[in-house]
Design a protein around this motif. Structure first.
Motif, PDB file in Angstrom:
ATOM      1  N   TRP A  57       0.850  -1.200   0.000  1.00 52.29           N
ATOM      2  CA  TRP A  57       0.000   0.000   0.000  1.00 52.29           C
ATOM      3  C   TRP A  57       0.884   1.247   0.000  1.00 52.29           C
ATOM      4  N   TYR A  58       1.854   1.260   0.888  1.00 52.29           N
ATOM      5  CA  TYR A  58       2.768   2.402   1.008  1.00 52.29           C
ATOM      6  C   TYR A  58       3.501   2.640  -0.317  1.00 52.29           C
ATOM      7  N   LEU A  84     -13.919   2.302   2.315  1.00 55.84           N
ATOM      8  CA  LEU A  84     -12.752   1.722   1.657  1.00 55.84           C
ATOM      9  C   LEU A  84     -12.569   0.242   1.995  1.00 55.84           C
ATOM     10  N   PHE A  85     -12.756  -0.138   3.254  1.00 56.80           N
ATOM     11  CA  PHE A  85     -12.500  -1.501   3.728  1.00 56.80           C
ATOM     12  C   PHE A  85     -13.332  -2.534   2.954  1.00 56.80           C
ATOM     13  N   PRO A  86     -12.758  -3.709   2.609  1.00 51.14           N
ATOM     14  CA  PRO A  86     -11.437  -4.233   2.956  1.00 51.14           C
ATOM     15  C   PRO A  86     -10.322  -3.817   2.002  1.00 51.14           C
ATOM     16  N   ASN A  87     -10.624  -2.957   1.032  1.00 52.45           N
ATOM     17  CA  ASN A  87      -9.572  -2.449   0.156  1.00 52.45           C
ATOM     18  C   ASN A  87      -8.732  -1.418   0.902  1.00 52.45           C
ATOM     19  N   VAL A  88      -7.511  -1.236   0.446  1.00 57.15           N
ATOM     20  CA  VAL A  88      -6.722  -0.099   0.894  1.00 57.15           C
ATOM     21  C   VAL A  88      -6.457   0.849  -0.275  1.00 57.15           C
ATOM     22  N   MET A  89      -6.438   0.304  -1.497  1.00 55.12           N
ATOM     23  CA  MET A  89      -6.417   1.116  -2.717  1.00 55.12           C
ATOM     24  C   MET A  89      -7.120   0.337  -3.816  1.00 55.12           C
ATOM     25  N   PRO A  90      -8.352   0.693  -4.126  1.00 53.68           N
ATOM     26  CA  PRO A  90      -9.072  -0.017  -5.190  1.00 53.68           C
ATOM     27  C   PRO A  90      -8.474   0.279  -6.561  1.00 53.68           C
ATOM     28  N   SER A  91      -8.551  -0.706  -7.439  1.00 51.11           N
ATOM     29  CA  SER A  91      -8.125  -0.527  -8.820  1.00 51.11           C
ATOM     30  C   SER A  91      -9.341  -0.229  -9.686  1.00 51.11           C
ATOM     31  N   SER A 130      -7.069  -4.845  -7.073  1.00 55.17           N
ATOM     32  CA  SER A 130      -7.093  -3.896  -5.960  1.00 55.17           C
ATOM     33  C   SER A 130      -6.182  -4.361  -4.826  1.00 55.17           C
ATOM     34  N   LEU A 131      -5.585  -3.408  -4.154  1.00 56.14           N
ATOM     35  CA  LEU A 131      -4.820  -3.703  -2.948  1.00 56.14           C
ATOM     36  C   LEU A 131      -5.795  -3.808  -1.774  1.00 56.14           C
ATOM     37  N   ASN A 179      -3.795  -8.760   0.906  1.00 53.59           N
ATOM     38  CA  ASN A 179      -2.688  -8.930  -0.056  1.00 53.59           C
ATOM     39  C   ASN A 179      -1.639  -7.827   0.020  1.00 53.59           C
ATOM     40  N   ALA A 180      -1.887  -6.767   0.801  1.00 49.22           N
ATOM     41  CA  ALA A 180      -0.912  -5.679   0.910  1.00 49.22           C
ATOM     42  C   ALA A 180      -0.215  -5.647   2.263  1.00 49.22           C
ATOM     43  N   SER A 181      -0.536  -6.577   3.147  1.00 50.59           N
ATOM     44  CA  SER A 181      -0.040  -6.501   4.525  1.00 50.59           C
ATOM     45  C   SER A 181       1.312  -7.199   4.696  1.00 50.59           C
ATOM     46  N   SER A 182       1.963  -6.885   5.803  1.00 48.60           N
ATOM     47  CA  SER A 182       3.205  -7.562   6.180  1.00 48.60           C
ATOM     48  C   SER A 182       2.891  -8.940   6.747  1.00 48.60           C
TER      49      SER A 182
END
Length: 334
Positions: A74-75, A268-275, A282-283, A287-290
Motif C-alpha cells: 500500500w505504502y 474503503l475496507f477491505p480495500n486499501v487502494m481499489p483498482s 485492488s490492494l 494482499n498488501a499486509s506484512s
C-alpha cells in the motif's frame, strides 16, 4: 478479527487523529490572512497553535510509518502514484515549520510579512491536497496486475477528488475558526465566531454532497451511520458556535472530522487502494499486509507506546489551555 484488520483500524485512527489536530492547525494558518487585521492579531493566531503544531504532526509521521510497516505494498503504490502531491505536501510542511521558527527572528515588517504569507499558503495547500489524495484513495486509481500505479498525475485531478480537496479545505478552515474563538479574547474572538458561521455553512453544503457521493459509490450501512453522525455533528457545531458555546462547538467540529474520516475508511475496507482497471487488482488488507509476525511485534509496540504519546500530548494541551489576546503580545513581538 485478523491482525491486518486491526492495523487497518489503527491506521484509520492515526489519520483521524491527524486530521482532527492538524485540521484546526491548518485552519488557524489560513486565518492569518482571512481574520487577522494587523501584526498583533496575526501573532495571536500563531501563538494559539505555537506550542502544539509540531506535536500534531507526530500523528502524520506515525500514520506514515505504520502504513510502511504494516502494509508495505500500500505504502509503495501510494507514494509512487501520488508522488507529486505528496511531495508538495512535504515541501509545504517543511517551509511551514521554518516559517513558524523564523518569523520572529528579525523585527522588520517585510521579513515577518513574508513568513506570515508562507504560513498561509503552506497551510492552505496541504489542507486542499490531503482531501484530493484521500478522495483518490477511496474512489480508486489505475492499478495494474502487479499492484503498480499506471495512471498519470492528471488522473488524480478528477471531480470527486477535487471536491474532496475543497471539502477538507473549508472544513479545516471552520475547525480553525472555532478553535480561534475558543482560544482568544477580545474583538478577534467575536470575529472568529462570525467567520466560523460562514465557513461552516459552506463546508456543510460541500461536505454533505461529497459524503453522499461517497455513500452512493461505495458505502454500506456502517458508513451511512458515520455520514449521519458527521452531518449532525456539523449542525451541532454551527448551533453551538452561534450560542457562544465555544467548547461544544470545537468538540462537535472535531467530531465532524472524525466521523467523516471514519466514513471514508469504512467505505474503503477491505480495500486499501481499489483498482479502477480491474477489481481483482485492488490492494486489500490481506494482499498488501506484512507478515503476521511483523504485525504481532508492531501490535505490542503500539500497546506500550501509544498511551504514553497520547498522555504527553494531552498534558501539553492542558498546560497551554489559557486564552490569549493582543494584550498578551509584547510590543517587541509586533
Amino acid at each position: 478479527m485478523e491482525l491486518h484488520d486491526v492495523w487497518f483500524v489503527l491506521i484509520a485512527v492515526l489519520w483521524t487523529g491527524y486530521f482532527f489536530l492538524e485540521g484546526f492547525d491548518f485552519g488557524v494558518g489560513i486565518l492569518t490572512k482571512l481574520l487577522a487585521r494587523d501584526r498583533a492579531e496575526r501573532r495571536v493566531l500563531i501563538n494559539t497553535i505555537g506550542p502544539v503544531w509540531d506535536g500534531n504532526e507526530v500523528w502524520l509521521l506515525t500514520a506514515g510509518g505504520a502504513t510502511f510497516a504494516a502494509f508495505p505494498d500500500w505504502y509503495a503504490t501510494l507514494f509512487s502514484g501520488f508522488y507529486l502531491p505528496l511531495l508538495a505536501i512535504l515541501v509545504c510542511l517543511i517551509v511551514r515549520g521554518v516559517a513558524f521558527e523564523y518569523r520572529a527572528k528579525r523585527p522588520e515588517e517585510n521579513w515577518q510579512r513574508n513568513w506570515e504569507t508562507a504560513i498561509f499558503w503552506t497551510s492552505l495547500l496541504p489542507a486542499f491536497l490531503w482531501g484530493v489524495a484521500f478522495g483518490n484513495i477511496v474512489r480508486g486509481v489505475k492499478i495494474d496486475q502487479h499492484f503498480e500505479y499506471v495512471g498519470s498525475f492528471w488522473d488524480l485531478l478528477n471531480p470527486y477528488a477535487l471536491l474532496g480537496g475543497v471539502v477538507t479545505l473549508t472544513l479545516f478552515t471552520f475547525h480553525g475558526a472555532v478553535f480561534t474563538a475558543l482560544k482568544t479574547v477580545g474583538d478577534i474572538r467575536g470575529r472568529a465566531r462570525q467567520l466560523a458561521l460562514w465557513a461552516g455553512l459552506v463546508a456543510a453544503v460541500l461536505a454533505v454532497g461529497f459524503l453522499l457521493w461517497t455513500q452512493a459509490d461505495s458505502g454500506d450501512g456502517k458508513s451511512l451511520i458515520a455520514l449521519v453522525v458527521a452531518v449532525l455533528a456539523l449542525v451541532g457545531a454551527l448551533t453551538a458556535n452561534q450560542l457562544g458555546r465555544e467548547g461544544w462547538a470545537f468538540s462537535l467540529s472535531g467530531l465532524t472530522i472524525v466521523a467523516a474520516v471514519a466514513m471514508l475508511f469504512l467505505s474503503l475496507f477491505p480495500n486499501v487502494m481499489p483498482s479502477t482497471l480491474n477489481g481483482a487488482w485492488s490492494l486489500t488488507v490481506s494482499n498488501a499486509s506484512s507478515s503476521p509476525y511483523t504485525l504481532k511485534i508492531m501490535t505490542w509496540l503500539a500497546v506500550i507506546a501509544t498511551p504514553l504519546v497520547v498522555l504527553y500530548q494531552g498534558w501539553t494541551y492542558w498546560v497551554f489551555r489559557k486564552r490569549i489576546g493582543t494584550q498578551h503580545i509584547a510590543e517587541a513581538a509586533h
